[in-house]
Scaffold this active site. Structure first.
Site, PDB file in Angstrom:
ATOM      1  N   ASP A 105      43.058 -39.330  81.771  1.00 57.13           N
ATOM      2  CA  ASP A 105      42.066 -38.265  81.873  1.00 57.13           C
ATOM      3  C   ASP A 105      40.648 -38.786  81.682  1.00 57.13           C
ATOM      4  O   ASP A 105      39.705 -38.281  82.289  1.00 57.13           O
ATOM      5  CB  ASP A 105      42.361 -37.170  80.847  1.00 57.13           C
ATOM      6  N   ASN A 152      34.388 -31.821  80.227  1.00 55.97           N
ATOM      7  CA  ASN A 152      35.129 -31.300  79.066  1.00 55.97           C
ATOM      8  C   ASN A 152      34.252 -30.543  78.078  1.00 55.97           C
ATOM      9  O   ASN A 152      34.436 -29.358  77.852  1.00 55.97           O
ATOM     10  CB  ASN A 152      35.815 -32.446  78.320  1.00 55.97           C
ATOM     11  N   ASP A 153      33.303 -31.267  77.462  1.00 56.56           N
ATOM     12  CA  ASP A 153      32.604 -30.648  76.338  1.00 56.56           C
ATOM     13  C   ASP A 153      31.303 -31.355  75.995  1.00 56.56           C
ATOM     14  O   ASP A 153      31.061 -32.502  76.372  1.00 56.56           O
ATOM     15  CB  ASP A 153      33.497 -30.614  75.087  1.00 56.56           C
TER      16      ASP A 153
END
Length: 287
Positions: free
Chosen positions: A73, A147-148
């Site tokens: 990922d 993602n973040d």
């Protein structure tokens, strides 16, 4: 049915031992099926695969119509950040451990890719985060995240205090080890470890989750992704902000992090029959 692809770019986790053999095997597989194949430049330089053109991300965006990412990922996140602006679709072949967004097992790539390169696949689009750090009314850092965005203290520092505003509305001051703003894709990453909920990628929302908050009443909250989230460092030493654990900026008291929905989206392609819920069952070991 979608049109057949003509030019595929291969991206690999070139730091991984033994990555050269599967990359070359996949490249030959694609070539036999009539596709032109190029390698992402760093992948080519670090694996010694010299039989294919080596392209920068910008060149991949201009010349290719498909990117195949071999790794985990983390490798996919890096590629997605670089290629989203070009609208290039990505297929993930998982050679890592978890693989929420690299969902084709390395041992089954041929079975999965054969119908996909002929145009039979599931496509989904994922939202991204973008933002920057403002100091004295001047932007000193900017970044993108799939993602973040994470504001956190240093390992040896004490708690930090953060002031959160959404749009023009003050939300609160939080004392914690940090704060996570995650997309639906990132809701199964760090935010999940911090007690946040899982968001289906079709939901237009963010998760805001404090990291080890001083007050147990500070809980993760789901927010609409239409407004800007402003996070000001009120107090704390050695704090920083990172985008997908990559782009990193050191913070001083008074610095403000602005986070908003990016105008870019990531295009993921999956084999026919792919299911987000099946992915959760498999990766999280649900019965």
């Amino acid at each position: 049915m979608s049109a057949r692809f003509r030019h595929a770019a291969l991206v690999g986790k070139y730091q991984a031992r033994g990555i050269q053999a599967p990359l070359e095997e996949i490249a030959q597989f694609l070539t036999r099926r009539g596709l032109e194949v190029s390698l992402e430049r760093d992948t080519a330089l670090n694996t010694g695969l010299t039989d294919y053109n080596a392209l920068t991300h910008a060149e991949m965006g201009r010349e290719c119509d498909l990117a195949i990412v071999v790794g985990g990922d983390g490798t996919m996140l890096g590629s997605a950040r670089q290629l989203a602006q070009f609208g290039l679709p990505l297929v993930g072949i998982n050679q890592g451990r978890l693989g929420f967004i690299t969902d084709v097992p390395i041992g089954h790539y041929a079975d999965a890719l054969t119908p996909m390169i002929a145009g039979d696949y599931e496509e989904e689009r994922r939202t991204m985060l973008e933002g920057g750090v403002w100091r004295d009314d001047r932007e000193i850092f900017e970044g993108f995240a799939v993602n973040d965005v994470v504001v956190s203290r240093a390992p040896t520092s004490s708690m930090i205090e953060l002031k959160v505003t959404i749009g023009d509305e003050f939300v609160g001051n939080f004392r914690a080890d940090g704060l996570i703003v995650a997309s639906p894709t990132g809701s199964t990453a760090y935010a999940l470890s911090a007690g946040g909920p899982i968001l289906h990628p079709g939901i237009a929302a963010w998760v805001m989750a404090p990291i080890a908050p001083h007050d147990l009443s500070n809980r993760p909250i789901v927010l609409p992704d239409t407004g800007e989230i402003s996070i000001e460092l009120v107090q704390g030493r050695d704090a920083s902000v990172n985008f997908d654990m990559q782009g990193l900026a050191s913070l001083l008291p008074g610095d403000r992090i602005a986070v908003r929905r990016s105008s870019y989206q990531v295009r993921f392609l999956h084999p026919l029959g792919w299911s987000y819920y099946a992915t959760l069952r498999r990766k999280l070991h649900w019965n």
